[in-house]
Design a protein around this motif. Sequence first.
Motif, mmCIF file in Angstrom:
data_model
loop_
_atom_site.group_PDB
_atom_site.id
_atom_site.type_symbol
_atom_site.label_atom_id
_atom_site.label_comp_id
_atom_site.label_asym_id
_atom_site.label_seq_id
_atom_site.Cartn_x
_atom_site.Cartn_y
_atom_site.Cartn_z
ATOM 1 N N ARG A 99 0.607 -1.374 -0.020
ATOM 2 C CA ARG A 99 0.072 0.179 -0.131
ATOM 3 C C ARG A 99 0.846 1.432 -0.144
ATOM 4 O O ARG A 99 0.355 2.092 -0.348
ATOM 5 C CB ARG A 99 -0.951 -0.120 1.229
ATOM 6 N N SER A 100 2.034 1.162 0.482
ATOM 7 C CA SER A 100 2.928 2.332 0.625
ATOM 8 C C SER A 100 3.077 3.005 -0.584
ATOM 9 O O SER A 100 3.416 4.037 -0.860
ATOM 10 C CB SER A 100 4.435 2.155 1.466
ATOM 11 N N LEU A 101 3.176 2.035 -1.839
ATOM 12 C CA LEU A 101 3.442 2.552 -3.137
ATOM 13 C C LEU A 101 2.013 2.855 -3.973
ATOM 14 O O LEU A 101 2.208 2.752 -5.357
ATOM 15 C CB LEU A 101 4.131 1.444 -4.042
ATOM 16 N N SER A 102 1.112 3.113 -3.396
ATOM 17 C CA SER A 102 -0.152 3.089 -4.006
ATOM 18 C C SER A 102 -0.322 4.115 -5.282
ATOM 19 O O SER A 102 -1.248 3.882 -6.043
ATOM 20 C CB SER A 102 -1.181 3.237 -2.973
ATOM 21 N N THR A 103 0.469 5.142 -5.098
ATOM 22 C CA THR A 103 0.406 6.189 -6.314
ATOM 23 C C THR A 103 1.690 6.314 -6.924
ATOM 24 O O THR A 103 1.895 7.066 -8.096
ATOM 25 C CB THR A 103 0.171 7.585 -5.831
ATOM 26 N N SER A 104 2.542 5.397 -7.040
ATOM 27 C CA SER A 104 3.895 5.271 -7.577
ATOM 28 C C SER A 104 3.587 4.860 -9.049
ATOM 29 O O SER A 104 2.925 3.774 -9.295
ATOM 30 C CB SER A 104 4.846 4.312 -6.956
ATOM 31 N N PRO A 105 3.919 5.691 -9.928
ATOM 32 C CA PRO A 105 3.552 5.210 -11.371
ATOM 33 C C PRO A 105 4.290 3.787 -11.861
ATOM 34 O O PRO A 105 3.375 3.138 -12.457
ATOM 35 C CB PRO A 105 4.267 6.355 -12.209
ATOM 36 N N GLY A 106 5.194 3.500 -11.296
ATOM 37 C CA GLY A 106 5.822 2.056 -11.688
ATOM 38 C C GLY A 106 5.034 0.884 -10.993
ATOM 39 O O GLY A 106 4.782 0.027 -11.295
ATOM 40 N N TYR A 107 4.665 1.158 -9.658
ATOM 41 C CA TYR A 107 3.776 0.070 -8.964
ATOM 42 C C TYR A 107 2.568 0.113 -9.498
ATOM 43 O O TYR A 107 2.160 -1.222 -10.008
ATOM 44 C CB TYR A 107 3.804 0.799 -7.654
ATOM 45 N N VAL A 108 1.894 1.098 -9.819
ATOM 46 C CA VAL A 108 0.559 1.163 -10.654
ATOM 47 C C VAL A 108 0.572 0.558 -11.838
ATOM 48 O O VAL A 108 -0.289 -0.253 -12.237
ATOM 49 C CB VAL A 108 -0.149 2.585 -10.695
ATOM 50 N N GLY A 109 1.576 0.720 -12.547
ATOM 51 C CA GLY A 109 1.695 0.445 -13.979
ATOM 52 C C GLY A 109 2.018 -1.294 -14.026
ATOM 53 O O GLY A 109 1.320 -1.862 -14.916
ATOM 54 N N ALA A 110 2.597 -1.645 -12.817
ATOM 55 C CA ALA A 110 2.955 -3.089 -12.990
ATOM 56 C C ALA A 110 1.526 -3.811 -12.356
ATOM 57 O O ALA A 110 1.483 -4.901 -13.044
ATOM 58 C CB ALA A 110 3.800 -3.563 -11.814
ATOM 59 N N LEU A 111 1.011 -3.178 -11.666
ATOM 60 C CA LEU A 111 -0.602 -3.818 -11.410
ATOM 61 C C LEU A 111 -1.554 -3.904 -12.346
ATOM 62 O O LEU A 111 -2.054 -5.017 -12.786
ATOM 63 C CB LEU A 111 -1.310 -3.091 -10.212
ATOM 64 N N VAL A 112 -1.446 -2.732 -13.185
ATOM 65 C CA VAL A 112 -2.382 -2.705 -14.454
ATOM 66 C C VAL A 112 -1.715 -3.861 -15.487
ATOM 67 O O VAL A 112 -2.865 -4.290 -16.033
ATOM 68 C CB VAL A 112 -2.576 -1.328 -15.047
ATOM 69 N N ALA A 113 -0.624 -3.762 -15.833
ATOM 70 C CA ALA A 113 0.027 -4.555 -16.792
ATOM 71 C C ALA A 113 -0.387 -6.147 -16.237
ATOM 72 O O ALA A 113 -0.799 -7.079 -17.123
ATOM 73 C CB ALA A 113 1.603 -4.417 -16.846
ATOM 74 N N LEU A 114 -0.179 -6.462 -14.980
ATOM 75 C CA LEU A 114 -0.507 -7.763 -14.674
ATOM 76 C C LEU A 114 -1.926 -8.368 -14.404
ATOM 77 O O LEU A 114 -2.299 -9.206 -14.853
ATOM 78 C CB LEU A 114 -0.139 -8.074 -13.137
ATOM 79 N N HIS A 115 -2.651 -7.340 -14.315
ATOM 80 C CA HIS A 115 -4.198 -7.397 -14.374
ATOM 81 C C HIS A 115 -4.488 -7.644 -15.848
ATOM 82 O O HIS A 115 -5.526 -8.515 -16.244
ATOM 83 C CB HIS A 115 -5.089 -6.562 -13.682
ATOM 84 N N GLU A 116 -3.957 -6.933 -16.631
ATOM 85 C CA GLU A 116 -4.444 -7.146 -18.110
ATOM 86 C C GLU A 116 -4.047 -8.327 -18.566
ATOM 87 O O GLU A 116 -4.428 -8.997 -19.371
ATOM 88 C CB GLU A 116 -3.541 -5.840 -18.867
ATOM 89 N N ARG A 117 -2.521 -8.777 -18.086
ATOM 90 C CA ARG A 117 -2.110 -9.890 -18.635
ATOM 91 C C ARG A 117 -2.897 -11.346 -18.122
ATOM 92 O O ARG A 117 -2.889 -12.241 -18.631
ATOM 93 C CB ARG A 117 -0.585 -10.389 -18.023
#
Length: 129
Positions: free
Chosen positions: A54-72
């Motif tokens: 949760r500490s990274l919740s607005t980090s672009p890299g973290y959010v990008g990784a989550l989005v990419a994994l969910h897309e995958r």
Amino acid sequence: GGAGAGRPADAEALLRAAAAAADASDPRPSLALAQLQLDGKDPAAALRTLHGLRSLSTSPGYVGALVALHERTGDIDAASTALEAALSAEAAPLALLRSGAQFYARHGRWAEAAALRRRLVEAAPRDAA
């Protein structure tokens, strides 16, 4: 090392222990664990690991990784939810606004893409390209 040392399961067990013992402000063991899970072709496990950061919740890299994994994994709704949670911050990073607009355009959600482009232009008129 001993017999069998260095196997992925051993590394995963060590990283799980390190992540559990780590200070909540230090995401490195969890990020390493998620990378190992991805290397092992287990995006669902990597997502479970990343969702705990949760500490990274607005980090672009973290959010990008989550989005990419969910897309995958084919879960576009979960990708959108992760993105929307990060974008709800009034001062969302410009990189996040830009990647969010690209995500929505990629999935044909033109109204959301346009809204983020407007936020980007308002936040940084010279950097909106």
